[in-house]
Motif scaffolding. Structure first.
Motif, PDB file in Angstrom:
ATOM      1  N   SER A 154      -5.486   3.132  -0.756  1.00 28.45           N
ATOM      2  CA  SER A 154      -4.136   2.711  -0.389  1.00 28.45           C
ATOM      3  C   SER A 154      -3.703   3.231   0.968  1.00 28.45           C
ATOM      4  O   SER A 154      -2.752   2.713   1.558  1.00 28.45           O
ATOM      5  CB  SER A 154      -3.129   3.144  -1.464  1.00 28.45           C
ATOM      6  OG  SER A 154      -3.224   4.536  -1.726  1.00 28.45           O
ATOM      7  N   ILE A 155      -4.406   4.219   1.496  1.00 30.15           N
ATOM      8  CA  ILE A 155      -4.044   4.746   2.805  1.00 30.15           C
ATOM      9  C   ILE A 155      -4.771   4.018   3.938  1.00 30.15           C
ATOM     10  O   ILE A 155      -4.428   4.177   5.124  1.00 30.15           O
ATOM     11  CB  ILE A 155      -4.332   6.273   2.869  1.00 30.15           C
ATOM     12  CG1 ILE A 155      -3.373   6.954   3.856  1.00 30.15           C
ATOM     13  CG2 ILE A 155      -5.783   6.552   3.238  1.00 30.15           C
ATOM     14  CD1 ILE A 155      -3.438   8.462   3.807  1.00 30.15           C
ATOM     15  N   LEU A 156      -5.762   3.192   3.589  1.00 24.90           N
ATOM     16  CA  LEU A 156      -6.571   2.523   4.612  1.00 24.90           C
ATOM     17  C   LEU A 156      -5.746   1.698   5.611  1.00 24.90           C
ATOM     18  O   LEU A 156      -5.979   1.788   6.824  1.00 24.90           O
ATOM     19  CB  LEU A 156      -7.639   1.652   3.947  1.00 24.90           C
ATOM     20  CG  LEU A 156      -8.829   2.398   3.329  1.00 24.90           C
ATOM     21  CD1 LEU A 156      -9.756   1.413   2.620  1.00 24.90           C
ATOM     22  CD2 LEU A 156      -9.589   3.180   4.391  1.00 24.90           C
ATOM     23  N   PRO A 157      -4.781   0.854   5.160  1.00 23.60           N
ATOM     24  CA  PRO A 157      -3.986   0.117   6.153  1.00 23.60           C
ATOM     25  C   PRO A 157      -3.246   1.033   7.123  1.00 23.60           C
ATOM     26  O   PRO A 157      -3.136   0.715   8.316  1.00 23.60           O
ATOM     27  CB  PRO A 157      -3.015  -0.697   5.286  1.00 23.60           C
ATOM     28  CG  PRO A 157      -3.745  -0.885   3.999  1.00 23.60           C
ATOM     29  CD  PRO A 157      -4.474   0.408   3.790  1.00 23.60           C
ATOM     30  N   PHE A 158      -2.753   2.179   6.635  1.00 24.01           N
ATOM     31  CA  PHE A 158      -2.038   3.111   7.512  1.00 24.01           C
ATOM     32  C   PHE A 158      -2.975   3.717   8.550  1.00 24.01           C
ATOM     33  O   PHE A 158      -2.580   3.954   9.684  1.00 24.01           O
ATOM     34  CB  PHE A 158      -1.378   4.214   6.690  1.00 24.01           C
ATOM     35  CG  PHE A 158      -0.282   3.734   5.789  1.00 24.01           C
ATOM     36  CD1 PHE A 158       0.866   3.173   6.316  1.00 24.01           C
ATOM     37  CD2 PHE A 158      -0.409   3.831   4.415  1.00 24.01           C
ATOM     38  CE1 PHE A 158       1.881   2.725   5.490  1.00 24.01           C
ATOM     39  CE2 PHE A 158       0.598   3.383   3.583  1.00 24.01           C
ATOM     40  CZ  PHE A 158       1.751   2.824   4.121  1.00 24.01           C
ATOM     41  N   VAL A 159      -4.221   3.952   8.148  1.00 25.20           N
ATOM     42  CA  VAL A 159      -5.205   4.506   9.079  1.00 25.20           C
ATOM     43  C   VAL A 159      -5.507   3.504  10.191  1.00 25.20           C
ATOM     44  O   VAL A 159      -5.688   3.879  11.362  1.00 25.20           O
ATOM     45  CB  VAL A 159      -6.491   4.893   8.323  1.00 25.20           C
ATOM     46  CG1 VAL A 159      -7.590   5.297   9.293  1.00 25.20           C
ATOM     47  CG2 VAL A 159      -6.213   6.026   7.343  1.00 25.20           C
ATOM     48  N   GLN A 160      -5.549   2.232   9.837  1.00 25.67           N
ATOM     49  CA  GLN A 160      -5.889   1.190  10.813  1.00 25.67           C
ATOM     50  C   GLN A 160      -4.691   0.730  11.644  1.00 25.67           C
ATOM     51  O   GLN A 160      -4.874   0.109  12.700  1.00 25.67           O
ATOM     52  CB  GLN A 160      -6.472  -0.025  10.085  1.00 25.67           C
ATOM     53  CG  GLN A 160      -7.747   0.264   9.307  1.00 25.67           C
ATOM     54  CD  GLN A 160      -8.191  -0.938   8.499  1.00 25.67           C
ATOM     55  OE1 GLN A 160      -8.821  -1.853   9.014  1.00 25.67           O
ATOM     56  NE2 GLN A 160      -7.846  -0.962   7.225  1.00 25.67           N
ATOM     57  N   LEU A 161      -3.501   1.036  11.199  1.00 32.42           N
ATOM     58  CA  LEU A 161      -2.304   0.491  11.811  1.00 32.42           C
ATOM     59  C   LEU A 161      -2.142   0.862  13.294  1.00 32.42           C
ATOM     60  O   LEU A 161      -1.859  -0.022  14.118  1.00 32.42           O
ATOM     61  CB  LEU A 161      -1.068   0.900  11.001  1.00 32.42           C
ATOM     62  CG  LEU A 161       0.200   0.080  11.207  1.00 32.42           C
ATOM     63  CD1 LEU A 161       1.042   0.085   9.943  1.00 32.42           C
ATOM     64  CD2 LEU A 161       1.034   0.578  12.376  1.00 32.42           C
TER      65      LEU A 161
ATOM     66  N   GLY B 169       6.120  -5.802   4.185  1.00 35.79           N
ATOM     67  CA  GLY B 169       4.828  -5.129   4.205  1.00 35.79           C
ATOM     68  C   GLY B 169       4.388  -4.787   5.622  1.00 35.79           C
ATOM     69  O   GLY B 169       4.939  -5.292   6.606  1.00 35.79           O
ATOM     70  N   PRO B 170       3.386  -3.932   5.758  1.00 41.65           N
ATOM     71  CA  PRO B 170       2.937  -3.521   7.096  1.00 41.65           C
ATOM     72  C   PRO B 170       2.422  -4.675   7.943  1.00 41.65           C
ATOM     73  O   PRO B 170       2.635  -4.700   9.159  1.00 41.65           O
ATOM     74  CB  PRO B 170       1.834  -2.499   6.799  1.00 41.65           C
ATOM     75  CG  PRO B 170       1.412  -2.744   5.386  1.00 41.65           C
ATOM     76  CD  PRO B 170       2.639  -3.239   4.695  1.00 41.65           C
TER      77      PRO B 170
ATOM     78  N   CYS C  41       0.822  -1.215   0.000  1.00 40.97           N
ATOM     79  CA  CYS C  41       0.000   0.000   0.000  1.00 40.97           C
ATOM     80  C   CYS C  41       0.850   1.255   0.000  1.00 40.97           C
ATOM     81  O   CYS C  41       0.422   2.305  -0.507  1.00 40.97           O
ATOM     82  CB  CYS C  41      -0.960  -0.004   1.186  1.00 40.97           C
ATOM     83  SG  CYS C  41      -0.146  -0.103   2.786  1.00 40.97           S
ATOM     84  N   HIS C  42       2.056   1.203   0.550  1.00 39.54           N
ATOM     85  CA  HIS C  42       2.942   2.368   0.555  1.00 39.54           C
ATOM     86  C   HIS C  42       3.366   2.727  -0.868  1.00 39.54           C
ATOM     87  O   HIS C  42       3.439   3.915  -1.222  1.00 39.54           O
ATOM     88  CB  HIS C  42       4.161   2.118   1.439  1.00 39.54           C
ATOM     89  CG  HIS C  42       4.799   0.777   1.238  1.00 39.54           C
ATOM     90  ND1 HIS C  42       4.198  -0.396   1.639  1.00 39.54           N
ATOM     91  CD2 HIS C  42       5.989   0.423   0.668  1.00 39.54           C
ATOM     92  CE1 HIS C  42       4.990  -1.414   1.328  1.00 39.54           C
ATOM     93  NE2 HIS C  42       6.067  -0.953   0.734  1.00 39.54           N
ATOM     94  N   TRP C  43       3.642   1.714  -1.678  1.00 44.58           N
ATOM     95  CA  TRP C  43       3.970   1.969  -3.083  1.00 44.58           C
ATOM     96  C   TRP C  43       2.741   2.461  -3.852  1.00 44.58           C
ATOM     97  O   TRP C  43       2.838   3.384  -4.681  1.00 44.58           O
ATOM     98  CB  TRP C  43       4.513   0.697  -3.737  1.00 44.58           C
ATOM     99  CG  TRP C  43       5.908   0.365  -3.339  1.00 44.58           C
ATOM    100  CD1 TRP C  43       6.318  -0.648  -2.529  1.00 44.58           C
ATOM    101  CD2 TRP C  43       7.100   1.057  -3.731  1.00 44.58           C
ATOM    102  NE1 TRP C  43       7.685  -0.634  -2.386  1.00 44.58           N
ATOM    103  CE2 TRP C  43       8.198   0.400  -3.121  1.00 44.58           C
ATOM    104  CE3 TRP C  43       7.348   2.168  -4.548  1.00 44.58           C
ATOM    105  CZ2 TRP C  43       9.510   0.820  -3.298  1.00 44.58           C
ATOM    106  CZ3 TRP C  43       8.667   2.590  -4.721  1.00 44.58           C
ATOM    107  CH2 TRP C  43       9.732   1.919  -4.106  1.00 44.58           C
ATOM    108  N   LEU C  44       1.593   1.850  -3.587  1.00 41.10           N
ATOM    109  CA  LEU C  44       0.366   2.284  -4.252  1.00 41.10           C
ATOM    110  C   LEU C  44       0.024   3.721  -3.888  1.00 41.10           C
ATOM    111  O   LEU C  44      -0.409   4.510  -4.745  1.00 41.10           O
ATOM    112  CB  LEU C  44      -0.788   1.360  -3.863  1.00 41.10           C
ATOM    113  CG  LEU C  44      -0.705  -0.082  -4.379  1.00 41.10           C
ATOM    114  CD1 LEU C  44      -1.839  -0.915  -3.800  1.00 41.10           C
ATOM    115  CD2 LEU C  44      -0.744  -0.111  -5.906  1.00 41.10           C
ATOM    116  N   LEU C  45       0.222   4.090  -2.623  1.00 40.91           N
ATOM    117  CA  LEU C  45      -0.037   5.459  -2.199  1.00 40.91           C
ATOM    118  C   LEU C  45       0.885   6.434  -2.927  1.00 40.91           C
ATOM    119  O   LEU C  45       0.432   7.484  -3.416  1.00 40.91           O
ATOM    120  CB  LEU C  45       0.157   5.578  -0.689  1.00 40.91           C
ATOM    121  CG  LEU C  45      -0.079   6.959  -0.075  1.00 40.91           C
ATOM    122  CD1 LEU C  45      -1.512   7.433  -0.324  1.00 40.91           C
ATOM    123  CD2 LEU C  45       0.224   6.935   1.418  1.00 40.91           C
TER     124      LEU C  45
END
Length: 379
Positions: A63-70, A356-357, A25-29
């Protein structure tokens, strides 16, 4: 690509996209932001430009959704660890300086990769040959000679494929941080039905016990770690009589109730879990109920067992999250130490993207669980 962060794979061919998208997701972002900036400052002014801008915005949000949930996921994992091991459990770990992960997530590592470290590596050691099928293991050791706690790693692959080289980065990483790691294999279904695979795991453990001194493994401090089908085998081997004492069991997205898994497959079901289970066990739960019962780790949860760490993606469409939750409850009800770590955005096999995260979170806590459970009580 970004839409696969939230979209399950309807067929097997698309499963790598659903597994991989949240982990890159970091690359996609970065790509979505780049596309947005380029389109925003484009000299054109057409409906295609506005469509592209809209798609880029949607891509950024996805693509930012995983970062929001992390942050919330990490907080819940930390609480789960502290609840079972004690709030001050890190203070009981003898050598915390050996940890490679100093934080649950590192953005630089996500882009550059996680540093593995120096090790000694011995490949293709034959430990058994049942029915003339040679079974081999790979050995990862720290760079300096010594005596180290050991981890036996059992690969996944639906009991039908895989090899000791699967997820090799994990084995390499752990060896560089003070463990002797044995990555083993087993005979495959459908040619060999259960319990052949479990017998092969036991053969590997017997071999490790016999050659522990040669391979610098402390057999009084050994953990079993399996992924998917390997997680099921790790739990069974750890929960039943073993050739050597097992201090802990770690299951990454391993199935625990095979009969219920057959009757309640995921939706969608890209792997066709019923076909996989029939090939492994020789029929349906109605045809071979004893096979399903013997192969289900949850049926052994009512006895005193080694500490168990369960790591699972909440979006798993191979082994649904409801199954490790029920196993966790059963283990706790029986008075066993058990920890369930859920990763909200993760699919099955999330740790194939090592940097990956999801795997960063899993690795951070797995590292600490192993250090705690395999600590030398005499130190």
């Amino acid at each position: 690509m970004s839409i696969w962060v939230v979209t399950p794979a309807p067929i097997y061919a698309l499963l790598p996209l659903a597994v991989g998208a949240p982990e890159v997701c970091h690359w996609l972002l970065l790509l979505n932001i780049t596309a947005f900036v380029v389109l925003l400052f484009s000299l054109q002014s057409s409906w295609l430009q506005y469509l592209g801008l809209g798609m880029s915005v949607v891509g950024i949000i996805l693509s930012i959704l995983p970062f929001v949930q992390l942050p919330t996921a990490q907080q819940q994992m930390q609480l789960a660890m502290e609840k079972q091991l004690g709030k001050d459990y890190p203070k009981t770990i003898v050598k915390p300086e050996s940890f490679g992960r100093l934080s649950p997530f590192n953005l630089i590592d996500a882009f550059k990769g996680i540093h593995l470290g120096e090790i000694r590596y011995t490949a293709n050691v034959e430990f058994a040959a049942p029915d003339g099928v040679p079974l081999r293991l790979n050995i990862y050791r720290p760079p300096q000679a010594g005596k180290y706690p050991a981890i036996v790693v059992i690969h996944g692959g639906g009991w039908q494929s895989g090899s000791p080289e699967t997820n090799a980065n994990f084995s390499h990483y752990m060896a560089a941080r003070g463990y002797t790691v044995f990555a083993i294999t087993y005979r495959y279904a459908p040619a060999y039905k259960f319990p052949a695979q479990l017998e092969d795991v036991r053969s590997a453990l017997a071999y490790i016990q016999k050659h522990a001194t040669e391979y610098e493994a402390d057999i009084d401090r050994i953990a079993l770690l399996g992924r998917s089908a390997g997680g099921q085998l790790a739990m069974l081997a750890g929960y039943q009589q073993s050739p050597l004492p097992v201090r802990a069991v770690i299951s990454y997205y391993g199935p625990s109730n095979l009969a219920q898994g057959y009757r309640e497959p995921p939706t969608p079901d890209p792997l066709n879990v019923r076909d996989v289970l029939e090939a492994f066990l020789g029929g349906t739960p109605d045809q071979v109920p004893e096979q399903y019962a013997k192969a289900s780790p949850i049926n052994y949860a009512n006895r005193p067992l080694p500490p168990t760490l369960l790591v699972h993606g909440s979006r798993d469409h191979i082994t649904r999250i409801s199954f490790p939750r029920k196993l966790f409850e059963s283990l706790q009800t029986s008075g066993n130490l058990a920890i369930l770590l859920e990763i909200p955005w993760a699919e099955h096999a999330f740790d194939y993207i090592f940097n990956g995260p999801s795997n960063q979170l899993a690795l951070y806590h797995t590292e600490r669980f192993l250090a705690w459970v395999l600590r030398d009580m005499g130190e």
